[in-house]
Design a protein around this motif. Sequence first.
Motif, PDB file in Angstrom:
ATOM      1  N   ILE A   3       0.863  -1.171   0.000  1.00  0.00           N
ATOM      2  CA  ILE A   3       0.000   0.000   0.000  1.00  0.00           C
ATOM      3  C   ILE A   3       0.906   1.228   0.000  1.00  0.00           C
ATOM      4  CG2 ILE A   3      -1.948  -1.086   1.173  1.00  0.00           C
ATOM      5  CD1 ILE A   3      -0.987   0.257   3.779  1.00  0.00           C
ATOM      6  N   THR A   4       0.347   2.357  -0.403  1.00  0.00           N
ATOM      7  CA  THR A   4       1.072   3.623  -0.369  1.00  0.00           C
ATOM      8  C   THR A   4       0.546   4.432   0.811  1.00  0.00           C
ATOM      9  OG1 THR A   4       1.287   3.604  -2.778  1.00  0.00           O
ATOM     10  CG2 THR A   4       1.625   5.720  -1.665  1.00  0.00           C
ATOM     11  N   ILE A   5       1.474   4.931   1.611  1.00  0.00           N
ATOM     12  CA  ILE A   5       1.132   5.750   2.773  1.00  0.00           C
ATOM     13  C   ILE A   5       1.603   7.172   2.507  1.00  0.00           C
ATOM     14  CG2 ILE A   5       1.470   6.101   5.248  1.00  0.00           C
ATOM     15  CD1 ILE A   5       0.102   3.487   4.742  1.00  0.00           C
ATOM     16  N   LYS A   6       0.683   8.147   2.593  1.00  0.00           N
ATOM     17  CA  LYS A   6       1.025   9.553   2.397  1.00  0.00           C
ATOM     18  C   LYS A   6       1.052  10.253   3.750  1.00  0.00           C
ATOM     19  CE  LYS A   6      -0.681  10.136  -2.271  1.00  0.00           C
ATOM     20  NZ  LYS A   6      -1.469  10.998  -3.171  1.00  0.00           N
ATOM     21  N   HIS A   7       2.016  11.157   3.921  1.00  0.00           N
ATOM     22  CA  HIS A   7       2.159  11.895   5.179  1.00  0.00           C
ATOM     23  C   HIS A   7       3.026  13.111   4.956  1.00  0.00           C
ATOM     24  CE1 HIS A   7       6.377  10.799   6.200  1.00  0.00           C
ATOM     25  NE2 HIS A   7       6.117   9.831   5.327  1.00  0.00           N
ATOM     26  N   GLY A   8       3.116  13.945   5.983  1.00  0.00           N
ATOM     27  CA  GLY A   8       4.042  15.082   5.969  1.00  0.00           C
ATOM     28  C   GLY A   8       3.803  16.063   4.847  1.00  0.00           C
ATOM     29  N   ASP A   9       4.895  16.568   4.290  1.00  0.00           N
ATOM     30  CA  ASP A   9       4.852  17.551   3.218  1.00  0.00           C
ATOM     31  C   ASP A   9       4.934  16.830   1.876  1.00  0.00           C
ATOM     32  OD1 ASP A   9       4.810  19.871   1.790  1.00  0.00           O
ATOM     33  OD2 ASP A   9       6.836  20.508   2.332  1.00  0.00           O
ATOM     34  N   ASN A  10       3.830  16.214   1.483  1.00  0.00           N
ATOM     35  CA  ASN A  10       3.716  15.465   0.234  1.00  0.00           C
ATOM     36  C   ASN A  10       4.722  14.310   0.152  1.00  0.00           C
ATOM     37  OD1 ASN A  10       2.262  14.993  -2.066  1.00  0.00           O
ATOM     38  ND2 ASN A  10       3.478  16.364  -3.343  1.00  0.00           N
ATOM     39  N   GLN A  11       4.976  13.655   1.272  1.00  0.00           N
ATOM     40  CA  GLN A  11       5.857  12.497   1.311  1.00  0.00           C
ATOM     41  C   GLN A  11       5.010  11.232   1.264  1.00  0.00           C
ATOM     42  OE1 GLN A  11       8.306  12.740   4.784  1.00  0.00           O
ATOM     43  NE2 GLN A  11       8.760  14.894   4.465  1.00  0.00           N
ATOM     44  N   ARG A  91     -12.562  13.100  19.877  1.00  0.00           N
ATOM     45  CA  ARG A  91     -12.499  14.556  19.736  1.00  0.00           C
ATOM     46  C   ARG A  91     -12.236  14.959  18.291  1.00  0.00           C
ATOM     47  NH1 ARG A  91     -10.622  17.981  24.300  1.00  0.00           N
ATOM     48  NH2 ARG A  91     -11.240  19.295  22.596  1.00  0.00           N
ATOM     49  N   ALA A  92     -11.276  14.302  17.626  1.00  0.00           N
ATOM     50  CA  ALA A  92     -10.949  14.674  16.251  1.00  0.00           C
ATOM     51  C   ALA A  92     -10.015  13.646  15.624  1.00  0.00           C
ATOM     52  CB  ALA A  92     -10.283  16.044  16.222  1.00  0.00           C
ATOM     53  N   PHE A  93      -9.979  13.669  14.297  1.00  0.00           N
ATOM     54  CA  PHE A  93      -9.009  12.904  13.507  1.00  0.00           C
ATOM     55  C   PHE A  93      -8.265  13.934  12.660  1.00  0.00           C
ATOM     56  CE2 PHE A  93     -12.490   9.938  14.277  1.00  0.00           C
ATOM     57  CZ  PHE A  93     -11.805   8.849  14.777  1.00  0.00           C
ATOM     58  N   HIS A  94      -6.949  14.008  12.851  1.00  0.00           N
ATOM     59  CA  HIS A  94      -6.136  15.004  12.145  1.00  0.00           C
ATOM     60  C   HIS A  94      -5.225  14.297  11.146  1.00  0.00           C
ATOM     61  CE1 HIS A  94      -7.332  17.984  15.102  1.00  0.00           C
ATOM     62  NE2 HIS A  94      -6.990  17.140  16.059  1.00  0.00           N
ATOM     63  N   PRO A  95      -5.347  14.636   9.846  1.00  0.00           N
ATOM     64  CA  PRO A  95      -4.427  14.040   8.879  1.00  0.00           C
ATOM     65  C   PRO A  95      -3.000  14.527   9.135  1.00  0.00           C
ATOM     66  CG  PRO A  95      -5.970  15.535   7.786  1.00  0.00           C
ATOM     67  CD  PRO A  95      -6.313  15.520   9.237  1.00  0.00           C
ATOM     68  N   VAL A  96      -2.049  13.608   9.068  1.00  0.00           N
ATOM     69  CA  VAL A  96      -0.633  13.950   9.230  1.00  0.00           C
ATOM     70  C   VAL A  96      -0.117  14.242   7.823  1.00  0.00           C
ATOM     71  CG1 VAL A  96       1.606  13.166  10.113  1.00  0.00           C
ATOM     72  CG2 VAL A  96      -0.495  12.407  11.211  1.00  0.00           C
ATOM     73  N   PHE A  97      -0.635  15.315   7.249  1.00  0.00           N
ATOM     74  CA  PHE A  97      -0.353  15.696   5.873  1.00  0.00           C
ATOM     75  C   PHE A  97      -0.384  17.216   5.838  1.00  0.00           C
ATOM     76  CE2 PHE A  97      -1.325  15.805   1.249  1.00  0.00           C
ATOM     77  CZ  PHE A  97      -0.355  14.917   0.822  1.00  0.00           C
ATOM     78  N   LEU A 104     -11.371  15.892   2.462  1.00  0.00           N
ATOM     79  CA  LEU A 104     -10.822  14.896   3.379  1.00  0.00           C
ATOM     80  C   LEU A 104     -11.044  15.339   4.832  1.00  0.00           C
ATOM     81  CD1 LEU A 104      -8.912  12.308   3.742  1.00  0.00           C
ATOM     82  CD2 LEU A 104      -7.121  13.995   4.050  1.00  0.00           C
ATOM     83  N   ILE A 105     -10.779  16.596   5.115  1.00  0.00           N
ATOM     84  CA  ILE A 105     -10.970  17.130   6.469  1.00  0.00           C
ATOM     85  C   ILE A 105     -12.445  17.069   6.860  1.00  0.00           C
ATOM     86  CG2 ILE A 105     -10.804  19.221   7.879  1.00  0.00           C
ATOM     87  CD1 ILE A 105      -8.287  19.916   6.234  1.00  0.00           C
ATOM     88  N   ASP A 106     -13.328  17.455   5.935  1.00  0.00           N
ATOM     89  CA  ASP A 106     -14.765  17.406   6.207  1.00  0.00           C
ATOM     90  C   ASP A 106     -15.232  15.976   6.479  1.00  0.00           C
ATOM     91  OD1 ASP A 106     -15.092  20.139   5.955  1.00  0.00           O
ATOM     92  OD2 ASP A 106     -15.718  20.026   3.849  1.00  0.00           O
ATOM     93  N   SER A 107     -14.749  15.045   5.692  1.00  0.00           N
ATOM     94  CA  SER A 107     -15.127  13.643   5.882  1.00  0.00           C
ATOM     95  C   SER A 107     -14.665  13.122   7.241  1.00  0.00           C
ATOM     96  CB  SER A 107     -14.537  12.787   4.757  1.00  0.00           C
ATOM     97  OG  SER A 107     -14.852  11.440   4.959  1.00  0.00           O
ATOM     98  N   LEU A 108     -13.437  13.460   7.624  1.00  0.00           N
ATOM     99  CA  LEU A 108     -12.913  13.029   8.924  1.00  0.00           C
ATOM    100  C   LEU A 108     -13.722  13.650  10.065  1.00  0.00           C
ATOM    101  CD1 LEU A 108      -9.061  13.201   8.290  1.00  0.00           C
ATOM    102  CD2 LEU A 108     -10.503  11.161   8.430  1.00  0.00           C
ATOM    103  N   ARG A 109     -14.083  14.906   9.930  1.00  0.00           N
ATOM    104  CA  ARG A 109     -14.882  15.587  10.963  1.00  0.00           C
ATOM    105  C   ARG A 109     -16.256  14.926  11.099  1.00  0.00           C
ATOM    106  NH1 ARG A 109     -15.213  20.651   8.987  1.00  0.00           N
ATOM    107  NH2 ARG A 109     -13.125  21.093   9.733  1.00  0.00           N
TER     108      ARG A 109
END
Length: 187
Positions: A3-11, A91-97, A104-109
């Motif tokens: 699988i591909t995992i995305k995180h950080g500053d477009n890493q 409380r929340a789900f914060h993307p590490v991106f 994506l933020i709306d869906s997580l909220r």
Amino acid sequence: MFITIKHGDNQQFLANINCSFLLLMHYIRDKAGLERTELIDLCEENGTLKLLFLVKFPEDNANKFLTPRGTYYICRVERGAPGTKHENGYRAFHPVFKHPPLDLIDSLRNQCDFLEKSRLKMLRSQDGKKPPTMEALLSSMAGQVVGKSTGKAGASAASGTDEDGSPRKLTGAAKARMEASRKDKHR
């Protein structure tokens, strides 16, 4: 089976899912530079959470939970403060991106709100009984995600209304199932 995992500053990096879930999560935390104790989850590109932080058996194979060749974002899971009555709350789900898409933020909220409302509803309905199981939360979450992904028709089917919003007439068999379901809920 990667699988591909995305995180950080477009890493991004690849992860093999043909291993135990626990090993995969340690690998993801190490590659993303997160602490081993940090509560994380993965979400699909459309924002659908995998709810991996609720897995009961970490020795299960990771390919049971993730789709090969899929792309996932790492999300931090924020729960209530330890020692308070809200410590088990979502409380929340914060993307590490660095720059996550707005949808994506709306869906997580939305999913976070739904999980918390479901948790509170189960607690109220239990009233002194044993605490709700994670399976119950997962099954209610799965129903919510399926309803949203199928669009208006899927949502209307779940709510008992036609596509125009008017009440749907039930057949004898459907009516009997609905009554049985109501009785089971009130037990």
